[in-house]
Design a protein around this motif. Structure first.
Motif, PDB file in Angstrom:
ATOM      1  N   LEU A   1     -13.242  -5.725   5.878  1.00 23.75           N
ATOM      2  CA  LEU A   1     -12.227  -5.206   6.246  1.00 23.75           C
ATOM      3  C   LEU A   1     -11.073  -5.696   5.279  1.00 23.75           C
ATOM      4  O   LEU A   1     -10.456  -5.561   4.965  1.00 23.75           O
ATOM      5  CB  LEU A   1     -12.045  -6.083   8.057  1.00 23.75           C
ATOM      6  CG  LEU A   1     -12.700  -4.936   9.179  1.00 23.75           C
ATOM      7  CD1 LEU A   1     -12.924  -6.007  10.016  1.00 23.75           C
ATOM      8  CD2 LEU A   1     -12.154  -3.807   8.703  1.00 23.75           C
ATOM      9  N   LEU A   2     -11.959  -7.271   4.870  1.00 23.82           N
ATOM     10  CA  LEU A   2     -10.460  -8.010   4.146  1.00 23.82           C
ATOM     11  C   LEU A   2     -10.679  -7.154   2.419  1.00 23.82           C
ATOM     12  O   LEU A   2      -9.479  -7.120   2.098  1.00 23.82           O
ATOM     13  CB  LEU A   2     -11.574  -9.249   3.781  1.00 23.82           C
ATOM     14  CG  LEU A   2     -11.516 -10.390   5.164  1.00 23.82           C
ATOM     15  CD1 LEU A   2     -12.282 -12.011   5.083  1.00 23.82           C
ATOM     16  CD2 LEU A   2     -10.622 -10.770   5.140  1.00 23.82           C
ATOM     17  N   VAL A   3     -11.569  -7.118   2.268  1.00 25.52           N
ATOM     18  CA  VAL A   3     -11.275  -5.954   1.178  1.00 25.52           C
ATOM     19  C   VAL A   3     -10.422  -4.691   0.914  1.00 25.52           C
ATOM     20  O   VAL A   3      -9.612  -4.310   0.626  1.00 25.52           O
ATOM     21  CB  VAL A   3     -12.953  -5.183   0.636  1.00 25.52           C
ATOM     22  CG1 VAL A   3     -12.756  -4.252  -0.737  1.00 25.52           C
ATOM     23  CG2 VAL A   3     -13.922  -6.246  -0.621  1.00 25.52           C
ATOM     24  N   GLY A   4     -11.278  -3.887   2.105  1.00 22.71           N
ATOM     25  CA  GLY A   4     -10.657  -2.924   3.127  1.00 22.71           C
ATOM     26  C   GLY A   4      -8.266  -3.484   3.396  1.00 22.71           C
ATOM     27  O   GLY A   4      -8.129  -2.566   2.286  1.00 22.71           O
ATOM     28  N   TRP A   5      -8.650  -4.187   3.686  1.00 19.32           N
ATOM     29  CA  TRP A   5      -7.022  -5.122   3.960  1.00 19.32           C
ATOM     30  C   TRP A   5      -6.194  -5.118   2.358  1.00 19.32           C
ATOM     31  O   TRP A   5      -5.020  -4.425   1.995  1.00 19.32           O
ATOM     32  CB  TRP A   5      -6.986  -6.418   4.166  1.00 19.32           C
ATOM     33  CG  TRP A   5      -5.277  -6.790   4.895  1.00 19.32           C
ATOM     34  CD1 TRP A   5      -4.443  -6.201   5.183  1.00 19.32           C
ATOM     35  CD2 TRP A   5      -5.020  -7.703   5.271  1.00 19.32           C
ATOM     36  NE1 TRP A   5      -3.099  -6.755   5.342  1.00 19.32           N
ATOM     37  CE2 TRP A   5      -4.081  -7.889   5.187  1.00 19.32           C
ATOM     38  CE3 TRP A   5      -6.192  -8.894   5.231  1.00 19.32           C
ATOM     39  CZ2 TRP A   5      -3.055  -9.174   5.274  1.00 19.32           C
ATOM     40  CZ3 TRP A   5      -5.236  -9.988   5.109  1.00 19.32           C
ATOM     41  CH2 TRP A   5      -3.649 -10.276   5.334  1.00 19.32           C
ATOM     42  N   TRP A   6      -6.760  -5.725   1.466  1.00 19.53           N
ATOM     43  CA  TRP A   6      -6.715  -6.315   0.238  1.00 19.53           C
ATOM     44  C   TRP A   6      -6.043  -4.767  -0.336  1.00 19.53           C
ATOM     45  O   TRP A   6      -5.476  -4.465  -1.104  1.00 19.53           O
ATOM     46  CB  TRP A   6      -7.374  -7.059  -0.706  1.00 19.53           C
ATOM     47  CG  TRP A   6      -6.931  -7.050  -1.947  1.00 19.53           C
ATOM     48  CD1 TRP A   6      -7.542  -7.084  -3.317  1.00 19.53           C
ATOM     49  CD2 TRP A   6      -6.403  -7.984  -2.510  1.00 19.53           C
ATOM     50  NE1 TRP A   6      -7.223  -7.138  -4.514  1.00 19.53           N
ATOM     51  CE2 TRP A   6      -5.723  -7.835  -3.889  1.00 19.53           C
ATOM     52  CE3 TRP A   6      -5.008  -8.540  -1.784  1.00 19.53           C
ATOM     53  CZ2 TRP A   6      -4.889  -8.604  -4.218  1.00 19.53           C
ATOM     54  CZ3 TRP A   6      -4.322  -9.188  -2.731  1.00 19.53           C
ATOM     55  CH2 TRP A   6      -4.051  -8.945  -4.209  1.00 19.53           C
ATOM     56  N   ARG A   7      -7.231  -3.710  -0.418  1.00 23.77           N
ATOM     57  CA  ARG A   7      -6.612  -2.564  -1.543  1.00 23.77           C
ATOM     58  C   ARG A   7      -5.667  -2.083  -1.480  1.00 23.77           C
ATOM     59  O   ARG A   7      -4.724  -1.168  -1.887  1.00 23.77           O
ATOM     60  CB  ARG A   7      -8.188  -1.112  -1.712  1.00 23.77           C
ATOM     61  CG  ARG A   7      -9.267  -2.780  -2.347  1.00 23.77           C
ATOM     62  CD  ARG A   7     -10.586  -1.373  -2.322  1.00 23.77           C
ATOM     63  NE  ARG A   7     -11.805  -2.037  -3.207  1.00 23.77           N
ATOM     64  CZ  ARG A   7     -12.893  -1.843  -3.115  1.00 23.77           C
ATOM     65  NH1 ARG A   7     -13.222  -0.952  -3.068  1.00 23.77           N
ATOM     66  NH2 ARG A   7     -13.405  -2.101  -4.114  1.00 23.77           N
ATOM     67  N   TYR A   8      -5.722  -1.886   0.568  1.00 32.26           N
ATOM     68  CA  TYR A   8      -4.540  -1.084   0.664  1.00 32.26           C
ATOM     69  C   TYR A   8      -3.295  -1.505   0.786  1.00 32.26           C
ATOM     70  O   TYR A   8      -2.429  -0.709   0.490  1.00 32.26           O
ATOM     71  CB  TYR A   8      -4.871  -0.881   2.704  1.00 32.26           C
ATOM     72  CG  TYR A   8      -4.408   0.498   2.892  1.00 32.26           C
ATOM     73  CD1 TYR A   8      -4.387   2.173   3.159  1.00 32.26           C
ATOM     74  CD2 TYR A   8      -2.681  -0.125   3.643  1.00 32.26           C
ATOM     75  CE1 TYR A   8      -4.187   2.665   3.733  1.00 32.26           C
ATOM     76  CE2 TYR A   8      -2.160   1.305   4.305  1.00 32.26           C
ATOM     77  CZ  TYR A   8      -2.536   2.459   4.503  1.00 32.26           C
ATOM     78  OH  TYR A   8      -2.112   4.030   5.033  1.00 32.26           O
ATOM     79  N   HIS A   9      -3.646  -2.702   0.693  1.00 32.79           N
ATOM     80  CA  HIS A   9      -1.945  -3.414   0.124  1.00 32.79           C
ATOM     81  C   HIS A   9      -1.149  -3.655  -0.851  1.00 32.79           C
ATOM     82  O   HIS A   9      -0.043  -3.493  -1.035  1.00 32.79           O
ATOM     83  CB  HIS A   9      -2.077  -4.963   0.564  1.00 32.79           C
ATOM     84  CG  HIS A   9      -0.789  -5.426   0.829  1.00 32.79           C
ATOM     85  ND1 HIS A   9       0.022  -5.450   2.092  1.00 32.79           N
ATOM     86  CD2 HIS A   9      -0.704  -6.716  -0.140  1.00 32.79           C
ATOM     87  CE1 HIS A   9       1.107  -6.314   1.373  1.00 32.79           C
ATOM     88  NE2 HIS A   9       0.470  -6.546   0.263  1.00 32.79           N
ATOM     89  N   GLN A  10      -2.191  -3.399  -1.537  1.00 32.37           N
ATOM     90  CA  GLN A  10      -1.602  -2.771  -2.910  1.00 32.37           C
ATOM     91  C   GLN A  10      -1.260  -1.499  -3.138  1.00 32.37           C
ATOM     92  O   GLN A  10       0.327  -1.108  -3.981  1.00 32.37           O
ATOM     93  CB  GLN A  10      -2.988  -3.042  -4.137  1.00 32.37           C
ATOM     94  CG  GLN A  10      -3.897  -4.799  -4.299  1.00 32.37           C
ATOM     95  CD  GLN A  10      -4.976  -4.311  -5.247  1.00 32.37           C
ATOM     96  OE1 GLN A  10      -5.608  -3.372  -4.699  1.00 32.37           O
ATOM     97  NE2 GLN A  10      -5.170  -5.689  -6.268  1.00 32.37           N
ATOM     98  N   ARG A  11      -1.657  -0.466  -1.925  1.00 27.63           N
ATOM     99  CA  ARG A  11      -1.243   0.784  -2.153  1.00 27.63           C
ATOM    100  C   ARG A  11       0.306   1.158  -1.876  1.00 27.63           C
ATOM    101  O   ARG A  11       1.102   1.741  -2.754  1.00 27.63           O
ATOM    102  CB  ARG A  11      -2.243   1.422  -2.357  1.00 27.63           C
ATOM    103  CG  ARG A  11      -2.930   1.561  -3.324  1.00 27.63           C
ATOM    104  CD  ARG A  11      -4.250   3.102  -2.432  1.00 27.63           C
ATOM    105  NE  ARG A  11      -5.145   3.183  -3.695  1.00 27.63           N
ATOM    106  CZ  ARG A  11      -6.385   3.952  -3.771  1.00 27.63           C
ATOM    107  NH1 ARG A  11      -5.828   5.411  -2.581  1.00 27.63           N
ATOM    108  NH2 ARG A  11      -7.021   4.331  -5.182  1.00 27.63           N
ATOM    109  N   HIS A  12       0.368   0.176  -0.534  1.00 31.95           N
ATOM    110  CA  HIS A  12       1.251   0.468   0.332  1.00 31.95           C
ATOM    111  C   HIS A  12       1.406  -1.036   0.697  1.00 31.95           C
ATOM    112  O   HIS A  12       0.907  -1.764   2.172  1.00 31.95           O
ATOM    113  CB  HIS A  12       0.830   1.104   1.582  1.00 31.95           C
ATOM    114  CG  HIS A  12      -0.193   2.199   1.100  1.00 31.95           C
ATOM    115  ND1 HIS A  12       0.681   3.548   0.897  1.00 31.95           N
ATOM    116  CD2 HIS A  12      -1.261   3.592   1.385  1.00 31.95           C
ATOM    117  CE1 HIS A  12       0.136   4.792   0.034  1.00 31.95           C
ATOM    118  NE2 HIS A  12      -1.389   4.553   0.600  1.00 31.95           N
TER     119      HIS A  12
END
Length: 255
Positions: free
Chosen positions: A60-71
């Motif tokens: 979840l932490l990795v997913g949050w960071w990657r998603y925040h970079q795009r959106h």
């Protein structure tokens, strides 16, 4: 030593399978991991939820960071939903870690049935509602709803927050997804710490599963974009209902 190595490898493989399935269905590995830990490994419900959080938190932490970079989402909105969710998770998790395992298993099963109904409803939905300006003052309420689920069941914060953000608050899907991840990522860490403090985490099982999950979740997400959404969600909803029933009947039958 050979036996220990084989056990360790099997846990990594199980975690890889859970991470891949979580990526495919986009709902996180915990909803699959908890029933597996209860029925397959004989863990009681609180211990299974705490151990599943070891798998979920890094993903979840990795997913949050990657998603925040795009959106990207505004920092004020992130703080509003993350702080309220984490505080609620902390309080509820202290209660859940000490609850009767049978009661907690019934609550988890009921949540799975409700989730299955929502998946079917989402698959049939036609057009999203019209987008509205984000009301940051309401976000703490959404965070508290998601935090209750994360603290009590170790899962479901984003699954509850998503419909509230996209339906009730009228946010587009990318914003709703970003805020949901901002809710569940820190809440999963808080829930894990709380369950661990109550001695409700099997680290020897959870850590290798987490390693396997990190290696495969991206591949599951990539495959999800190539599969038809409606039949996939309907089939998965049927599986959730069957698993929920087995969570209730299985322990009594084995006893």
């Amino acid at each position: 030593m050979m036996s220990s190595a084989l056990h360790l490898l099997s846990f990594v493989v199980i975690g890889a399978s859970l991470g891949f399935m979580g990526g495919v269905f986009g709902i996180g590995g915990g909803i699959i991991a908890v029933p597996l830990l209860v029925l397959g490994f004989g863990l009681d419900q609180p211990l299974a939820q705490g151990t599943a959080l070891v798998l979920m938190a890094p993903n979840l932490l990795v997913g949050w960071w990657r998603y925040h970079q795009r959106h990207p989402v505004s920092g004020r909105a992130i703080v509003a939903i993350a702080v309220s969710a984490s505080a609620t998770t902390w309080g509820i998790a202290h209660i859940a870690a000490r609850m009767d395992p049978t009661v907690l298993r019934w609550l988890f099963s009921a949540f799975m049935v409700l989730l299955a109904a929502r998946l079917v409803h989402t698959a049939r939905r036609q057009a999203p509602p019209a987008e509205r300006p984000l009301n940051v003052r309401v976000l703490p309420l959404v965070g508290m709803v998601g935090g209750c689920s994360m603290g009590l069941l170790g899962i479901g914060g984003g699954l509850l927050a998503g419909p509230l953000l996209s339906g009730w608050m009228g946010q587009r899907q990318t914003t709703a997804q970003g805020l949901s991840l901002a809710l569940v990522a820190p809440s999963s860490v808080v829930a894990l710490a709380t369950y661990a403090q109550a001695q409700r985490v099997d680290w020897q099982l959870g850590l290798p599963m987490a390693l396997g999950g990190v290696l495969t979740v991206s591949a599951g997400v990539a495959l999800a974009h190539r599969l038809p959404e409606k039949p996939m969600r309907t089939a998965f909803a049927a599986m959730l209902v069957g698993t929920a029933a087995w969570l209730i009947v299985g322990p009594m039958w084995m006893a």
